[in-house]
Motif scaffolding. Structure first.
Motif, PDB file in Angstrom:
ATOM      1  N   LYS A   1     -11.430 -26.487 -26.890  1.00 33.63           N
ATOM      2  CA  LYS A   1     -12.333 -25.431 -27.295  1.00 33.63           C
ATOM      3  C   LYS A   1     -13.689 -25.590 -26.771  1.00 33.63           C
ATOM      4  CE  LYS A   1     -10.495 -24.523 -32.034  1.00 33.63           C
ATOM      5  NZ  LYS A   1      -9.010 -25.296 -31.814  1.00 33.63           N
ATOM      6  N   ASN A   2     -13.992 -26.852 -26.246  1.00 35.25           N
ATOM      7  CA  ASN A   2     -15.261 -27.167 -25.629  1.00 35.25           C
ATOM      8  C   ASN A   2     -14.957 -27.299 -24.102  1.00 35.25           C
ATOM      9  OD1 ASN A   2     -17.913 -27.736 -24.953  1.00 35.25           O
ATOM     10  ND2 ASN A   2     -17.909 -29.504 -26.475  1.00 35.25           N
ATOM     11  N   ILE A   3     -14.964 -26.365 -23.306  1.00 37.92           N
ATOM     12  CA  ILE A   3     -14.797 -26.397 -21.743  1.00 37.92           C
ATOM     13  C   ILE A   3     -16.037 -25.860 -20.946  1.00 37.92           C
ATOM     14  CG2 ILE A   3     -13.309 -25.538 -20.080  1.00 37.92           C
ATOM     15  CD1 ILE A   3     -11.201 -24.923 -22.099  1.00 37.92           C
ATOM     16  N   ARG A   4     -16.275 -26.669 -19.756  1.00 37.23           N
ATOM     17  CA  ARG A   4     -17.283 -26.181 -18.813  1.00 37.23           C
ATOM     18  C   ARG A   4     -16.418 -26.256 -17.505  1.00 37.23           C
ATOM     19  NH1 ARG A   4     -22.495 -30.029 -20.790  1.00 37.23           N
ATOM     20  NH2 ARG A   4     -22.329 -29.351 -23.034  1.00 37.23           N
ATOM     21  N   PHE A   5     -17.051 -25.176 -16.669  1.00 38.66           N
ATOM     22  CA  PHE A   5     -16.292 -25.057 -15.389  1.00 38.66           C
ATOM     23  C   PHE A   5     -17.654 -25.481 -14.217  1.00 38.66           C
ATOM     24  CE2 PHE A   5     -15.156 -22.666 -11.389  1.00 38.66           C
ATOM     25  CZ  PHE A   5     -13.921 -23.214 -11.157  1.00 38.66           C
ATOM     26  N   LEU A   6     -17.007 -26.194 -13.196  1.00 39.41           N
ATOM     27  CA  LEU A   6     -17.912 -26.802 -12.289  1.00 39.41           C
ATOM     28  C   LEU A   6     -17.196 -26.324 -10.809  1.00 39.41           C
ATOM     29  CD1 LEU A   6     -20.636 -28.353 -11.529  1.00 39.41           C
ATOM     30  CD2 LEU A   6     -19.138 -30.499 -11.402  1.00 39.41           C
ATOM     31  N   CYS A   7     -18.097 -25.875  -9.982  1.00 38.14           N
ATOM     32  CA  CYS A   7     -17.908 -25.469  -8.896  1.00 38.14           C
ATOM     33  C   CYS A   7     -18.849 -25.704  -7.701  1.00 38.14           C
ATOM     34  CB  CYS A   7     -17.031 -24.172  -8.746  1.00 38.14           C
ATOM     35  SG  CYS A   7     -18.230 -22.787  -8.962  1.00 38.14           S
ATOM     36  N   LEU A   8     -18.515 -25.798  -6.453  1.00 37.10           N
ATOM     37  CA  LEU A   8     -19.363 -25.741  -5.319  1.00 37.10           C
ATOM     38  C   LEU A   8     -20.079 -24.408  -5.149  1.00 37.10           C
ATOM     39  CD1 LEU A   8     -18.545 -28.213  -2.201  1.00 37.10           C
ATOM     40  CD2 LEU A   8     -20.493 -28.409  -3.954  1.00 37.10           C
ATOM     41  N   LEU A   9     -19.296 -23.531  -4.743  1.00 39.52           N
ATOM     42  CA  LEU A   9     -19.606 -22.067  -4.451  1.00 39.52           C
ATOM     43  C   LEU A   9     -18.684 -21.169  -5.474  1.00 39.52           C
ATOM     44  CD1 LEU A   9     -18.904 -22.129  -0.650  1.00 39.52           C
ATOM     45  CD2 LEU A   9     -20.968 -22.616  -1.896  1.00 39.52           C
ATOM     46  N   ALA A  10     -19.255 -20.131  -5.638  1.00 39.50           N
ATOM     47  CA  ALA A  10     -18.818 -18.927  -6.424  1.00 39.50           C
ATOM     48  C   ALA A  10     -18.888 -17.711  -5.754  1.00 39.50           C
ATOM     49  CB  ALA A  10     -19.095 -19.123  -7.968  1.00 39.50           C
TER      50      ALA A  10
ATOM     51  N   GLN B   1     -28.620 -28.762  -2.641  1.00 43.87           N
ATOM     52  CA  GLN B   1     -28.737 -27.703  -1.310  1.00 43.87           C
ATOM     53  C   GLN B   1     -28.549 -27.867  -0.133  1.00 43.87           C
ATOM     54  OE1 GLN B   1     -28.313 -24.311  -2.316  1.00 43.87           O
ATOM     55  NE2 GLN B   1     -28.152 -25.188  -4.482  1.00 43.87           N
ATOM     56  N   HIS B   2     -29.532 -29.237   0.312  1.00 46.56           N
ATOM     57  CA  HIS B   2     -29.223 -29.770   1.580  1.00 46.56           C
ATOM     58  C   HIS B   2     -27.854 -30.366   1.923  1.00 46.56           C
ATOM     59  CE1 HIS B   2     -30.573 -32.226   5.086  1.00 46.56           C
ATOM     60  NE2 HIS B   2     -29.734 -33.231   4.455  1.00 46.56           N
ATOM     61  N   LYS B   3     -27.229 -30.997   1.308  1.00 48.08           N
ATOM     62  CA  LYS B   3     -25.968 -31.569   1.316  1.00 48.08           C
ATOM     63  C   LYS B   3     -24.935 -30.274   1.243  1.00 48.08           C
ATOM     64  CE  LYS B   3     -26.705 -35.900  -0.936  1.00 48.08           C
ATOM     65  NZ  LYS B   3     -26.624 -36.694   0.409  1.00 48.08           N
ATOM     66  N   LEU B   4     -25.027 -29.301   0.676  1.00 47.76           N
ATOM     67  CA  LEU B   4     -24.022 -28.115   0.434  1.00 47.76           C
ATOM     68  C   LEU B   4     -24.220 -27.429   2.138  1.00 47.76           C
ATOM     69  CD1 LEU B   4     -22.346 -26.053  -0.523  1.00 47.76           C
ATOM     70  CD2 LEU B   4     -24.180 -24.809  -1.422  1.00 47.76           C
TER      71      LEU B   4
ATOM     72  N   ALA C   1     -14.332 -36.646   7.917  1.00 49.74           N
ATOM     73  CA  ALA C   1     -14.955 -37.800   7.095  1.00 49.74           C
ATOM     74  C   ALA C   1     -16.487 -37.589   6.545  1.00 49.74           C
ATOM     75  CB  ALA C   1     -15.256 -39.073   8.198  1.00 49.74           C
ATOM     76  N   GLY C   2     -17.063 -36.478   7.402  1.00 47.52           N
ATOM     77  CA  GLY C   2     -18.369 -36.277   6.896  1.00 47.52           C
ATOM     78  C   GLY C   2     -18.275 -35.202   5.736  1.00 47.52           C
ATOM     79  N   PHE C   3     -17.323 -34.374   5.763  1.00 45.97           N
ATOM     80  CA  PHE C   3     -17.394 -33.578   4.633  1.00 45.97           C
ATOM     81  C   PHE C   3     -16.750 -34.069   3.305  1.00 45.97           C
ATOM     82  CE2 PHE C   3     -15.006 -30.259   2.165  1.00 45.97           C
ATOM     83  CZ  PHE C   3     -15.742 -29.203   2.164  1.00 45.97           C
ATOM     84  N   ARG C   4     -15.934 -35.066   3.552  1.00 44.47           N
ATOM     85  CA  ARG C   4     -15.494 -35.779   2.494  1.00 44.47           C
ATOM     86  C   ARG C   4     -16.552 -36.672   1.632  1.00 44.47           C
ATOM     87  NH1 ARG C   4     -11.321 -39.180   4.458  1.00 44.47           N
ATOM     88  NH2 ARG C   4     -10.058 -37.219   4.778  1.00 44.47           N
ATOM     89  N   ARG C   5     -17.328 -37.200   2.470  1.00 44.62           N
ATOM     90  CA  ARG C   5     -18.386 -38.116   2.046  1.00 44.62           C
ATOM     91  C   ARG C   5     -19.515 -37.330   1.295  1.00 44.62           C
ATOM     92  NH1 ARG C   5     -23.256 -38.455   4.526  1.00 44.62           N
ATOM     93  NH2 ARG C   5     -22.479 -37.927   6.284  1.00 44.62           N
TER      94      ARG C   5
END
Length: 209
Positions: A153-162, A13-16, A27-31
């Motif tokens: 058949k075995n899938i997960r979805f990962l994102c920062l924001l939804a 949450q802090h990094k987000l 550069a900061g965003f990428r890091r």
């Protein structure tokens, strides 16, 4: 929401929050994206199955846990997905990688595919699809459609924001695919951007806008 895991770890949450700030440099965003992706990867792989194998420590022989079965596949939705991919590979360097080129038509908000490359045996592996944003859901749905066509058949979805709209659309289309995210934001605006969001992740990561 059913099928959605919000990763609320304080470091995530802090990094987000730092990534959301408009004055964060490219550069900061990428890091930060690379750092947060490692933390997200830790959570999305928390329940991977283990098996025991015999090893030798400097002192003795023992039974020790190792990951069971074939290695993971990280499927990056180009181009912004690569920002998550790099940090995840830091944590799981043996993972295979799939690239799925999908972009959103800014007039229709529909997903248009232009590239797909995956391991031949991808159908036999757990595939974690990565993209920083689940906005309308069109791009992620199109990517998972292609993976399922390949027999995955075995899938997960990962994102920062939804966005709630994207989650609803995604879950209605692929109810068998769990979503992992660091935040469920308020809504989509008329241009299909997540609000409050963090802007266009690809542009901010690559300094293209």
């Amino acid at each position: 929401m059913d099928g959605v895991t919000v990763i609320s770890h304080p470091l995530v949450q802090h990094k987000l929050t730092k990534m959301r700030q408009k004055d964060t440099s490219t550069a900061g965003f990428r890091r930060l994206l690379r750092e947060i992706s490692t933390l997200l990867c830790y959570e999305v792989t928390r329940d991977l199955e283990l098996t025991m194998e015999t090893i030798e420590t400097p002192l003795t022989e023992m039974q020790a846990p190792v990951l069971e079965g074939k290695k993971l596949v990280f499927a990056s939705i180009l181009r912004a997905g690569n920002g998550l991919l790099e940090g995840m590979l830091d944590l799981v360097p043996s993972a295979r990688v799939s690239h799925i080129g999908v972009y959103r038509d800014h007039e229709t908000l529909e997903a248009i595919e232009y590239f797909f490359k995956a391991p031949e045996d991808i159908a036999e592996r757990l595939v974690i699809v990565v993209d920083p944003m689940l906005a309308t859901g069109n791009s992620s749905i199109a990517a998972i459609d292609r993976l399922k066509e390949r027999g995955v058949k075995n899938i997960r979805f990962l994102c920062l924001l939804a966005a709630p709209e994207g989650i609803k659309h995604f879950s209605e289309t692929h109810p068998d695919v769990p979503i992992f995210t660091a935040s469920i934001d308020s809504h989509l605006n008329e241009q299909g951007y997540i609000v409050p969001g963090l802007g266009d992740a690809g542009d901010r990561m690559y300094g293209t806008k």
